[in-house]
Write an enzyme that holds these catalytic residues in place. Structure first.
Site, PDB file in Angstrom:
ATOM      1  N   GLY A   9       8.864  39.895  22.551  1.00 51.98           N
ATOM      2  CA  GLY A   9       8.775  38.551  23.087  1.00 51.98           C
ATOM      3  C   GLY A   9       9.592  37.559  22.285  1.00 51.98           C
ATOM      4  O   GLY A   9      10.520  37.921  21.555  1.00 51.98           O
ATOM      5  N   ASP A  10       9.230  36.290  22.391  1.00 48.21           N
ATOM      6  CA  ASP A  10      10.043  35.242  21.772  1.00 48.21           C
ATOM      7  C   ASP A  10       9.706  34.983  20.313  1.00 48.21           C
ATOM      8  O   ASP A  10      10.453  34.311  19.614  1.00 48.21           O
ATOM      9  CB  ASP A  10       9.902  33.934  22.561  1.00 48.21           C
ATOM     10  CG  ASP A  10       8.467  33.415  22.595  1.00 48.21           C
ATOM     11  OD1 ASP A  10       7.532  34.229  22.443  1.00 48.21           O
ATOM     12  OD2 ASP A  10       8.282  32.206  22.780  1.00 48.21           O
TER      13      ASP A  10
ATOM     14  N   THR B 292       0.033  34.237  20.493  1.00 50.22           N
ATOM     15  CA  THR B 292       0.888  33.842  19.383  1.00 50.22           C
ATOM     16  C   THR B 292       0.303  32.715  18.526  1.00 50.22           C
ATOM     17  O   THR B 292      -0.319  31.794  19.032  1.00 50.22           O
ATOM     18  CB  THR B 292       2.278  33.378  19.876  1.00 50.22           C
ATOM     19  OG1 THR B 292       2.800  34.329  20.784  1.00 50.22           O
ATOM     20  CG2 THR B 292       3.251  33.213  18.724  1.00 50.22           C
TER      21      THR B 292
END
Length: 333
Positions: free
Chosen positions: A212-213, A182
């Site tokens: 994901g986040d 990321t």
């Protein structure tokens, strides 16, 4: 200022040039974040951002991205893009051209086509080589648990077990200097207008459909012009459960310093998960910042551009990840 996770100087340089050379006005922080992260997507930073990296179990690469306006609290996000390479720009279109917050999957790709984005493959010969080697190694490591056949030695197909002992460790998915995950970024102008953004192609060999986040508000990023912003990176499946960026911004609102806010966000996670890789970057509305990390093979690097150090307006900074088990398990608030 501009600050982003990991040693991605090209993204920081691009964002800083947009912000620093602009003539001011609302939206320059948005342009900075989108253009900076777009540069990382184009360059396939660390093979963790953009196309051609981190294939899933089926060998496909997918993208998640988010951009948030700290003045209006509006968000545009996309997840599981599979045909569009410019994920952060599609997220901007969700922000600017819809009343929604998050679009996912094939429908998100369709929306991007409507907005003028062209379909392109996200797979490359290199990503397919990663995947074929993984298949040849009996699909190790993977993210399955409590299934038959044993996911530690088999590629499946799988079916659920009716009884099990949950002893699965995530240590084999360690994220660190040689296995990035990321890019997240904060841009703040001289009037304390803030935008944050994120983009990723996720972790390697995830189950198809995993998000994901990075595209979850409060997970990988959060901003509020009134107090500041926070961004994170690390094991998204763990970190998104606790919304650490939101926790950090709310800690600023409660009067905490950036250093205190970043530590508090990680402590909340550590109360339940002592083994994880994660970092939290916190900036208050005046541009004062702090970073706290855990795991990451002992250290974490990030990029900063600001006039605070005139001789080094753009610089890489590295911190030691020294939070102890006791500190992680301490109460957050």
């Amino acid at each position: 200022m501009v600050i982003n996770t990991w040693d991605y100087p090209e993204a920081n340089t691009k964002a800083w040039s947009v912000l620093n050379l602009s003539k001011g006005g609302l939206g320059q922080t948005l342009n900075a974040v989108v253009e900076g992260i777009s540069e990382c997507e184009r360059l396939q930073c660390g093979k963790a951002v953009g196309y051609g990296g981190c294939p899933d179990e089926q060998g496909d690469t997918s993208l998640d991205a988010l951009v948030m306006d700290g003045r209006t609290m509006e968000i545009g996000a996309v997840a599981d893009l599979r045909r569009i390479r410019s994920a952060i720009k599609v997220a901007r279109h969700v922000l600017e051209h819809t009343k929604h917050t998050l679009l996912v999957g094939d429908a998100a790709d369709d929306f991007a086509n409507e907005m003028g984005f062209q379909n392109e493959t996200l797979n490359t010969s290199e990503s397919m080589e990663f995947w074929m080697k993984w298949r040849a190694n009996n699909c190790q490591p993977n993210f399955r648990k409590n299934v038959h056949p044993d996911p530690k030695v088999s590629c499946g197909p799988y079916s659920p077990l009716t009884s099990w002992k949950d002893d699965i460790s995530r240590s084999e998915y360690e994220i660190g200097p040689n296995n990035h995950d990321t890019i997240t970024m904060i841009a703040i102008d001289e009037e304390s207008n803030i935008h944050v953004g994120a983009s990723t192609n996720g972790l390697k060999y995830t189950i198809p459909g995993r998000v994901g986040d990075s595209s979850i508000p409060g997970g990988g990023t959060y901003a509020d012009n009134d107090v500041g912003a926070a961004i994170t990176t690390g094991d998204g499946d763990i970190m998104m459960r606790f919304l650490p960026s939101l926790l950090a911004v709310e800690a600023l609102r409660a009067g905490r310093t950036p250093a205190e806010a970043s530590r508090l966000a990680l402590r909340r996670i550590g109360k339940y998960e002592s083994k994880f890789d994660g970092a939290v970057v916190v900036v208050n509305r005046l541009g004062q910042y702090a970073v706290t990390c855990h795991g990451f093979e002992g250290e974490f690097s990030y990029m900063v551009s600001s006039p605070a150090l005139p001789d080094r307006p753009m610089r890489k900074e590295t911190i030691k990840c020294t939070m102890s088990k006791e500190e992680l398990e301490a109460s957050s608030f």
